[in-house]
Design a protein around this motif. Structure first.
Motif, PDB file in Angstrom:
ATOM      1  N   GLN A   5       0.847  -1.195   0.000  1.00  0.00           N
ATOM      2  CA  GLN A   5       0.000   0.000   0.000  1.00  0.00           C
ATOM      3  C   GLN A   5       0.880   1.241   0.000  1.00  0.00           C
ATOM      4  O   GLN A   5       1.978   1.249   0.549  1.00  0.00           O
ATOM      5  N   VAL A   6       0.355   2.296  -0.630  1.00  0.00           N
ATOM      6  CA  VAL A   6       1.079   3.550  -0.794  1.00  0.00           C
ATOM      7  C   VAL A   6       0.187   4.692  -0.347  1.00  0.00           C
ATOM      8  O   VAL A   6      -1.027   4.661  -0.547  1.00  0.00           O
ATOM      9  N   TRP A  13      -4.323   5.242   2.606  1.00  0.00           N
ATOM     10  CA  TRP A  13      -3.551   4.156   2.015  1.00  0.00           C
ATOM     11  C   TRP A  13      -4.286   3.614   0.806  1.00  0.00           C
ATOM     12  O   TRP A  13      -5.494   3.416   0.843  1.00  0.00           O
ATOM     13  N   GLN A  14      -3.552   3.363  -0.281  1.00  0.00           N
ATOM     14  CA  GLN A  14      -4.117   2.822  -1.515  1.00  0.00           C
ATOM     15  C   GLN A  14      -3.297   1.610  -1.938  1.00  0.00           C
ATOM     16  O   GLN A  14      -2.068   1.600  -1.789  1.00  0.00           O
ATOM     17  N   ASP A  15      -3.960   0.607  -2.479  1.00  0.00           N
ATOM     18  CA  ASP A  15      -3.267  -0.592  -2.928  1.00  0.00           C
ATOM     19  C   ASP A  15      -2.453  -0.306  -4.177  1.00  0.00           C
ATOM     20  O   ASP A  15      -2.929   0.346  -5.115  1.00  0.00           O
ATOM     21  N   ALA A  16      -1.219  -0.813  -4.194  1.00  0.00           N
ATOM     22  CA  ALA A  16      -0.372  -0.761  -5.382  1.00  0.00           C
ATOM     23  C   ALA A  16      -0.693  -1.970  -6.261  1.00  0.00           C
ATOM     24  O   ALA A  16      -1.311  -2.934  -5.807  1.00  0.00           O
ATOM     25  N   GLU A  17      -0.284  -1.900  -7.514  1.00  0.00           N
ATOM     26  CA  GLU A  17      -0.434  -3.023  -8.431  1.00  0.00           C
ATOM     27  C   GLU A  17       0.823  -3.868  -8.335  1.00  0.00           C
ATOM     28  O   GLU A  17       1.939  -3.352  -8.479  1.00  0.00           O
ATOM     29  N   TRP A  30       6.255  -3.548  -7.910  1.00  0.00           N
ATOM     30  CA  TRP A  30       4.919  -2.970  -7.792  1.00  0.00           C
ATOM     31  C   TRP A  30       4.937  -1.566  -8.361  1.00  0.00           C
ATOM     32  O   TRP A  30       5.986  -0.939  -8.466  1.00  0.00           O
ATOM     33  N   HIS A  32       2.434   2.228  -8.506  1.00  0.00           N
ATOM     34  CA  HIS A  32       1.290   2.988  -7.999  1.00  0.00           C
ATOM     35  C   HIS A  32       1.154   4.241  -8.865  1.00  0.00           C
ATOM     36  O   HIS A  32       1.880   5.224  -8.663  1.00  0.00           O
ATOM     37  N   TRP A  34       0.156   7.744 -10.048  1.00  0.00           N
ATOM     38  CA  TRP A  34      -0.126   8.905  -9.207  1.00  0.00           C
ATOM     39  C   TRP A  34      -0.194  10.144 -10.087  1.00  0.00           C
ATOM     40  O   TRP A  34       0.722  10.431 -10.844  1.00  0.00           O
ATOM     41  N   CYS A  45       5.286   3.764   1.803  1.00  0.00           N
ATOM     42  CA  CYS A  45       4.743   2.466   1.414  1.00  0.00           C
ATOM     43  C   CYS A  45       4.832   1.505   2.599  1.00  0.00           C
ATOM     44  O   CYS A  45       5.650   1.681   3.501  1.00  0.00           O
TER      45      CYS A  45
END
Length: 78
Positions: A5-6, A13-17, A30, A32, A34, A45
């Motif tokens: 997460q970032v 917090w947002q999930d990264a790929e 990973w 993210h 932005w 992160c």
């Protein structure tokens, strides 16, 4: 590892790929995406492991049991 997460500037917090991992004990790339705005920003992160435990936020020294804490980077967008 279950997730990375970032967050930017202390936001949510947002999930990264995550890329596909070739095995259980390997590094995983990973990303993210932005939409950056001009100025100074702090990017943090953290990892969520396979049991659902979130990486410890408090930073500690590598001795005696290995380091802990979130990784962060300070960036300037022009």
């Amino acid at each position: 590892m279950r997730a990375v997460q970032v967050r930017v500037d202390g936001g949510r917090w947002q999930d990264a790929e995550l890329a596909e991992a070739p095995g259980p004990d390997t590094w995983v790339q990973w990303i993210h995406p932005w939409d950056a705005s001009a100025g100074s920003h702090t990017i943090e992160c953290r990892v969520i492991d396979g049991t659902g435990s979130v990486q410890e936020q408090r930073r500690t020294s590598i001795r005696p049991d290995g380091t802990t804490g979130l990784d962060s980077k300070f960036v300037t967008v022009l």
